[in-house]
Design an enzyme around this catalytic site. Sequence first.
Site, PDB file in Angstrom:
ATOM      1  N   LYS A 117    -110.786  -6.601  20.764  1.00  0.00           N
ATOM      2  CA  LYS A 117    -111.411  -5.369  21.263  1.00  0.00           C
ATOM      3  C   LYS A 117    -111.043  -5.219  22.736  1.00  0.00           C
ATOM      4  O   LYS A 117    -111.622  -5.863  23.609  1.00  0.00           O
ATOM      5  CB  LYS A 117    -112.929  -5.377  21.130  1.00  0.00           C
ATOM      6  N   GLU A 153    -114.898 -15.614  31.071  1.00  0.00           N
ATOM      7  CA  GLU A 153    -114.348 -15.538  32.430  1.00  0.00           C
ATOM      8  C   GLU A 153    -114.992 -14.323  33.059  1.00  0.00           C
ATOM      9  O   GLU A 153    -114.720 -13.190  32.675  1.00  0.00           O
ATOM     10  CB  GLU A 153    -112.819 -15.437  32.375  1.00  0.00           C
ATOM     11  N   CYS A 192    -110.885 -10.176  39.842  1.00  0.00           N
ATOM     12  CA  CYS A 192    -112.074 -11.035  39.880  1.00  0.00           C
ATOM     13  C   CYS A 192    -111.926 -12.185  40.859  1.00  0.00           C
ATOM     14  O   CYS A 192    -112.923 -12.720  41.350  1.00  0.00           O
ATOM     15  CB  CYS A 192    -112.390 -11.560  38.481  1.00  0.00           C
ATOM     16  N   GLU A 203    -120.534  -8.623  43.760  1.00  0.00           N
ATOM     17  CA  GLU A 203    -119.117  -8.364  43.478  1.00  0.00           C
ATOM     18  C   GLU A 203    -118.892  -6.860  43.523  1.00  0.00           C
ATOM     19  O   GLU A 203    -119.443  -6.122  42.702  1.00  0.00           O
ATOM     20  CB  GLU A 203    -118.721  -8.926  42.122  1.00  0.00           C
TER      21      GLU A 203
END
Length: 476
Positions: A170, A245, A279, A378
Amino acid sequence: MREYRKFYIGGKWVDPVSTDSLDVINPATEQIAGTISLGNSADVDRAVAAARRAFPSFSSTSRQERLDLLKAIAAEYQRRIAEIAAAITEEMGAPAWLARGPQAALGAKHIAVGINVLEHFAFDELKGTTLIAREPIGVCALITPWNWPINQITCKVVPALAVGCTIVLKPSEIAPFSAQLWTEILDAAGVPAGVFNLVNGDGPTVGAALSRHPDIDLVSFTGSTRAGIEVARAAAPTVKRVHQELGGKSPNIILADANMDEAVARGVKAVMTNSGQTCTAPTRMLVPASVNARVKDIARNATDTVLVGTPNSNATMGPVVSQAQWAKIQTLIKSGIDEGATLIAGGLGKPEGLEKGYYVRPTVFADVTADMTIAREEIFGPVLAIMPYADEAEAIRIANDTPYGLAGYVQSGSLDNARRVMRQIRAGQIHLNGAPPDLTAPFGGYKMSGNGREWGEAAFHEFLETKSVIGFEPGA
């Protein structure tokens, strides 16, 4: 305009059960670039059933058969790499140089690494009289993000195929075009029916259905920590393996003996690459307080060289992926201003002359303290927080003062100094003195940055179960 209405299930392009669809927006133009179907739990059931049927035969294939398959995929990927780059530019706004270079090229590199690892990987190992056998875990749900789309697909799919697992992918519904081309590549390369399946959809529907499905043996997810928590919750009742992750807020410790001009400029560039949507971006730059004023000048000058523009121009930075992402970044920039950080470059709004498209001004804050929102959250945009420290001990404390632990960076004039500081940083991957990525090195995070590892040989182990066969050899 791209029309991707079918899913790939059981080796065929099939109509979805669901009739829902989604327009995919080109972030550089804010125009519709294509349309995809959105799957539902019934579509997931069909794809998982196909993967389950294919598993017994594919898991029994030989190493050589799987090597031949990966080599066929590599050849087909190279044939279509320009198409993949163009798709990445359309779906997430990567400048042409970035889409053709790091974005598309990383896919080819992950395939090459997978082939090399498979050639030498020890599936069986004798420990005394006991055989340690490593066997494919089963049917794997792979849920991938939009920021490095083909990179994240290949670094999951390749090791899963290499060890003999079957797959339901997906991809992000925000950036699904490169996943479609990847599926066409696998089909042309001769992946057996049911071994690889594609279902488009959103996280709360298709992602959740995959995570809770009793016939899924492993979920590998890359995305936000918030979404990763929901994946783990959905997976918990079936006690399947969950590999994640997740987010990051990576520190970049620049030691007093570093070449300050070089280290600061490199740090700015690293944050602005891919419009800050990485990231592992070194978004917290920790610098000696004694040179704080000089660092501000270097960072301001380095930011001035970042050219924001349309993907097919000579721009070094394109738009961010969506209106929602743009708005989130603006909110966080405003929080930095409101909370008293010193704005030395960029700021709110769009760059001059770029009113159309989700463009963000490359932004640098100085005099940032650890309690500020921009030091803790973040941002996932081109925003750098420069944080002064009094001494090395304080730098290490600030670096570790985060719920995340995906990556870290250390810059020093002495490699020994960099190595010593590196040992004290709680993160899964550390870069010393601007070293480039190593796709054979384990990649993953500590703390709320996830669990498990991707890339290279480490990725193979994520898709394997370990069986101990006691008495495999006769005893003395």
